[in-house]
Design a protein around this motif. Sequence first.
Motif, short mmCIF file in Angstrom:
data_model
loop_
_atom_site.label_atom_id
_atom_site.label_comp_id
_atom_site.label_asym_id
_atom_site.label_seq_id
_atom_site.Cartn_x
_atom_site.Cartn_y
_atom_site.Cartn_z
N UNK A 75 0.84 -1.19 0.00
CA UNK A 75 0.00 0.00 0.00
C UNK A 75 0.87 1.24 0.00
N UNK A 76 0.59 2.15 0.92
CA UNK A 76 1.39 3.38 1.02
C UNK A 76 2.68 3.17 1.80
N UNK A 77 2.89 1.97 2.29
CA UNK A 77 4.07 1.67 3.10
C UNK A 77 5.08 0.86 2.29
N UNK A 78 6.33 1.01 2.65
CA UNK A 78 7.41 0.17 2.14
C UNK A 78 8.03 -0.55 3.33
N UNK A 79 8.21 -1.85 3.21
CA UNK A 79 8.83 -2.65 4.26
C UNK A 79 10.22 -3.05 3.80
N UNK A 80 11.20 -2.75 4.61
CA UNK A 80 12.59 -3.09 4.28
C UNK A 80 13.38 -3.20 5.58
N UNK A 81 14.65 -3.56 5.47
CA UNK A 81 15.47 -3.70 6.68
C UNK A 81 16.23 -2.42 7.01
N UNK A 82 16.95 -1.90 6.02
CA UNK A 82 17.79 -0.75 6.30
C UNK A 82 17.00 0.55 6.17
N UNK A 83 17.31 1.55 7.00
CA UNK A 83 16.54 2.80 7.03
C UNK A 83 16.92 3.74 5.89
N UNK A 84 16.32 3.50 4.74
CA UNK A 84 16.56 4.34 3.57
C UNK A 84 15.23 4.95 3.15
N UNK A 85 15.15 6.27 3.18
CA UNK A 85 13.91 6.95 2.82
C UNK A 85 13.62 6.81 1.33
#
Length: 215
Positions: free
Chosen positions: A134-144
């Motif tokens: 949806x409007x979210x992105x799921x990932x491990x590292x904090x990259x905008x």
Amino acid sequence: MAHEWRTTLAGEDVVLLGARALYRPACAALLIADLHLGKGDVFRRAGIGLPAGGTLHDLQRLDVLLDAYPTRTLWILGDLLHGPLREATWLQQWRQWRLRHAALEIAVIRGNHDRVLRAAALDVRDVGERVDDGALVLRHDPVAEAGRHVLCGHVHPLSELPGVRRRFPAFWLRPGLTVLPAFSHFSAGVVAPLRAHEQLVVCVDDAVVALPVPR
């Protein structure tokens, strides 16, 4: 103190939990980051003396959350593992826990410690390094990512409170980016260097405290 703190991310109502997890009621999803299964075993093999039982304790904490929050999918935002799979006590504990939750979907975002992830051996779904949800992105590292809100882990954010010697794990809320605390109790971290319009929501023994937003 309360055990949960409600907010809205990218137009979706979410719940930040003092037990170091994020809950999405709209899709019955529980999100954690940095479980680091087998970390104690890796350290002991390296000759560093650590007490056993860390994995079992973390899985018991997950049981409490799954009992309290109806969950279809458990998302692990990277670092499910800490090292290679070995026949060790922690792996037996995971397999027994997984059998008790056989109907639960477990989706794993690959983290830097998951290079040797064997999804079938752990009965989880390997979804790669990044997922659009949806409007979210799921990932491990904090990259905008421009125009998106990223949920991630990796840095194990901590809070440092004036006059308090102990550091506490925390959610680090940044514009377009929410960094979850490490779920594993056996984890170090970094004190989040807050800028304007960023906020820490601190986990204090399963309670949650939202600190003021610096101006």
